[in-house]
Design an enzyme around this catalytic site. Structure first.
Site: not given
Ligand code: 3NM
Length: 213
Positions: A145, A44, A116
């Site tokens: 994000k 990503r 998603s």
């Molecule tokens: N998608 P971390 S939250 C890539 O809510 C991504 O769809 C998300 O990173 C969603 O594990 C996210 O560091 C980031 O919190 C996840």
């Protein structure tokens, strides 16, 4: 590679923006995570990334070789062209990305598709589609994000699990402190960026996640 639900158990997501824009460190950390037992990897490259498409393909081909060596699926975030160029096993599509129906039509049966969804109506839509899995988040607040929705918490996650006919992988703010409760909401797996890529001991962290199953 054929999709299997167990691939969602310990699902690492990342790009160079998650490791100080350092491609060497990125490949090294992903390689350690693969050696340690992650069950899927999603490339990503987002937001503040400085890599152009040619460099994404170069890096993606190295990730392809690493994933092959470790027999785990390589999934690309929201870029059909890149996914096809590096012969990815899967592609992941968000609500704000290219429409999932278009992506499903573009890849046919050459790749599996992840989608998603963080609202009941979105899950019901996904139930009508031949996607392999659903990603739901953020569960907890996250700084990985930029355009993340508000955190949904575990009760809402459980509600989504009860509605979905597809396996759900949870994402967003998952840490070693909350991962067991998150799994207890009924999801098929856990997806994370910082818990693994910011870990002082990637091997120990990955083994800790896999010990939940
Ligand atoms: N998608 P971390 S939250 C890539 O809510 C991504 O769809 C998300 O990173 C969603 O594990 C996210 O560091 C980031 O919190 C996840």
């Amino acid at each position: 590679m054929q999709f299997r639900e167990e691939m969602l158990h310990c699902y690492l997501v990342g790009g160079t923006q998650d490791v100080n824009h350092d491609p060497k460190r990125f490949l090294n950390d992903v390689s350690i995570a693969m050696d340690s037992g992650i069950t899927a990897f999603q490339y990503r490259e987002k937001g503040t990334s400085q890599l152009n498409q040619e460099r994404r393909v170069q890096l993606g081909l190295k990730l392809r070789r690493l994933a092959d060596q470790h027999h785990i699926p390589l999934i690309v975030d929201d870029d059909v062209e890149l996914a096809q160029a590096i012969n990815a096993d899967g592609i992941h599509v968000g609500q704000k990305d290219q429409r999932v129906e278009q992506v499903l039509a573009a890849v046919g049966n050459t790749m599996f598709v992840g989608y998603s969804c963080n609202q009941p109506a979105q899950i019901k839509h996904a139930n009508q589609l031949p996607v392999a899995y659903v990603g739901s988040g953020p569960i907890f607040p996250t700084s990985s994000k930029n355009d993340a929705d508000p955190a949904m918490g575990l009760e809402k996650l459980h509600e989504l699990v009860t509605i979905s006919t597809h396996p759900i992988v949870a994402i967003g703010g998952i840490t070693e402190a909350n991962m067991a409760q998150t799994l207890a909401a009924g999801v098929a797996g856990l997806s994370m960026i910082s818990m693994i890529l910011q870990s002082a001991d990637i091997q120990k962290t990955v083994q800790h996640i896999n010990s939940l199953y």
